[in-house]
Design an enzyme around this catalytic site. Sequence first.
Site, PDB file in Angstrom:
ATOM      1  N   GLY A  24       0.830  -1.206   0.000  1.00  0.00           N
ATOM      2  CA  GLY A  24       0.000   0.000   0.000  1.00  0.00           C
ATOM      3  C   GLY A  24       0.855   1.241   0.000  1.00  0.00           C
ATOM      4  O   GLY A  24       2.079   1.193   0.097  1.00  0.00           O
ATOM      5  N   GLY A  26       0.729   5.626   1.220  1.00  0.00           N
ATOM      6  CA  GLY A  26       0.038   6.683   1.944  1.00  0.00           C
ATOM      7  C   GLY A  26       0.858   7.948   1.985  1.00  0.00           C
ATOM      8  O   GLY A  26       1.849   8.102   1.261  1.00  0.00           O
ATOM      9  N   GLY A  29       4.609   7.349   3.086  1.00  0.00           N
ATOM     10  CA  GLY A  29       5.473   6.563   2.221  1.00  0.00           C
ATOM     11  C   GLY A  29       4.773   5.334   1.694  1.00  0.00           C
ATOM     12  O   GLY A  29       3.545   5.267   1.640  1.00  0.00           O
ATOM     13  N   ASP A 139      -3.627   8.812  14.091  1.00  0.00           N
ATOM     14  CA  ASP A 139      -4.219   8.521  12.783  1.00  0.00           C
ATOM     15  C   ASP A 139      -4.992   7.211  12.831  1.00  0.00           C
ATOM     16  O   ASP A 139      -4.929   6.398  11.904  1.00  0.00           O
ATOM     17  CB  ASP A 139      -3.129   8.452  11.709  1.00  0.00           C
TER      18      ASP A 139
END
Length: 573
Positions: A24, A26, A29, A139
Site C-alpha cells: 500500500g 500513503g 510513504g 491517525d
Amino acid sequence: MTTSPLRPGDPRRLGDYRLLSRLGEGGMGTVFLGRDPEGGPVAVKVIRPEHASNDEFRARFRSEVERARQVPSFCTAAVLDADPDNDTPYLVVEYVEGPSLQDVVEERGPMSPGDLHSVAVGVAAALTAIHGAGIIHRDLKPSNVLLSLGLPKVIDFGIARALEGTTKYTRPGRWVGTVDYMAPERLDPDVGPITPAADIFAWGGVIVFAGTGRNPFYGDTPVATAAQILTKAPELRGVPSSLVDLLTRAFARDPADRPAANELLQQLLAVNVPHAGPKTRRADSRFDARDLLSQVIAEGPKPAPANGHAPVDSPPPALADPAPLSRVASRQAASRRRASSSRVTTRRLAYAVGAVMAASVAAATVAYARTTGDPVAEATQPQAKLAPVSMTPAMRGPSFSDPLSGPGRFHESKAEFGSCTFRNGRLEAQVNGGTTYQCPGPEDAFSGNQTISVRVELASPDACAMVWFRFDGARGYQVTACADQVELEKLDGVLLSSLGKTSSVTVQPGGQHDLAIVISDQHAAVTIDGQDAVQGAVSDPDLAKGKIQLGVTTTNGSTKAKVWYSNLDTRTG
C-alpha cells in the site's frame, strides 16, 4: 491481503530485508511486503524522499520509532526494526495477514452487533497498550485496523507525529491524517492540546463506521467534514444500543470528558456481548477464534498522570474411545504438521476479539496497571461488576485429583499406533509415529468454569503432550505442548483451527513441567510452570461440555514419542 508488483524505481533491498511486493501507499510513504533474514514475512514502511530530506522530520521520526518499540504487541503490529538514518529511512513491523476493517466493511457491509462489540474491545485494548507506552496514535482509522485470524491489530501508531510536528507540513488549513476521524482539538487548537483523548474520539468514529458503514460526521469536502466535527453531534443511528452511551462519551467535545483507554476497555468488558440474530449473521463470517490478549505487559515504560492519559511530548522511554484415534487422528496429526511447517491452519476470518470474560479483564487490567503505576488491587476491582456471558449449561462435572500412579480414572490401553501404561508411578503415553494416541480417561462430562492441571515430561524433543477438554470423541478443544511450541486449537472432526500459539513458553524434554488450563466462561488460558503461554476463546455453543483426555503426538512422523503424566487435578465452578 492483496499486493501489487514492485515498480521500476522501488528498492529491492533495505538493510537485511528483501522487498517482494507493494502492500500500500500513503502520505508518509510506501509499505512493502518483505522477508527478514530468516525468511519470515515482514512489512517494511519506506519514507517518501521529500520527507527523508528534511532533518526536522528525521529527528521526529527517530524519536517516534523509539517510542513505538515500547508498545506491547497484543492487538498491535509489533515494531521489529528501523533505520531512520538510512538514505531511505524505513520502519519494519510485524506482517499481519488479513484485510483491513475498511475493506471488510466496504465489501461485506456493516458488522453484526456481536462482532462489532468484539472489534470495539480489540481496538480499545490496543489503545490501552499504546497510551501506556506514552504514545498517541494520531491517525486511528478503519484502514489502520487489520483483522488478523484471532483479533484486530492496530498499525501505524504514533508515527504520524513525525510529520504532524514538522513545521513544513503543518501550515494553517492543512491537516496530517484522515479528517473523518479527527477530534475537534486536532482541527482547532483552541479546543485544547492533543492528548490520548484524541484517539478515543477516533475510536468512536471507527466503531460507528464498522457498525453502520458510514462516518459519524460527513461533509462533501474535508473542510465541510471538519466543520461538522466542530459544530454537530455525531450520527449514531444504526449503532447497537449497548454501545451508544460509550460512543457518546467518546465523542465528547471536551477531551477531559472522554474516557481513558483503560476505562473504555473496562466498560466494554462489563457489557453483555450482543449476539447476532439469524438474519444478520453471515454464513461466511464465523467467529470461532476470538482471543483478546495474546500476551500481557511484563513491565511498563512511562507512568501516565492521574487522569489516565499518557504524557504527550515527554522524552521516549529508555530502550531497555479407549483405542487410539486411528484414521481420524492420523489426519489430525498430518493437519498439525502442515500447519506447523507453513504457519497455516484452517483460516476462518475472525474479525475481532470476541467473548472475553474475567480472565481477560484481569490480564488487561494488570497490564495497564503495570504501565501506568496504578495499584493492581484497585485496577482489578471492576471484575466484580462484570456480567459474564455464558452459553454453557448448569451441569458441571466433579472435581477430582488423580496422581496417575496406577489405573483409576485413566486406564491402560495398547494398539498398533501406541499405548498407555503405568510405569514407575506415572502414566506413560506412547505413539508410534505419524499419529496421535489418546489414553482412555474418565467418562464424566464437564462444562462451565474449570481448572485443569497436570505434570508432564517429554521423553524427547519430538514428543508433544496433549490435553483435550470439552471433548466428545471427535470434537472439542485441545492443547498441544511441544519442545518448540504450545498451541490451543479447536478440533471439529478432522478440521483443526488454531486459537493461539506461542514459542516463547514451551515444555522442554527431560524435565517435569506443570501445565494448567484455566477455563473461565468462554475463555481459556494456558500456563506452563505458572508462565502465561496461550489464551483463546472457547465460545462455540456446540462445544459447551465434554470429557478431559490425555495423550501424545509427535512432530516427527517416523519416530516413536513418549510423554509421562502425573498429578492430574481438575476443579470445577
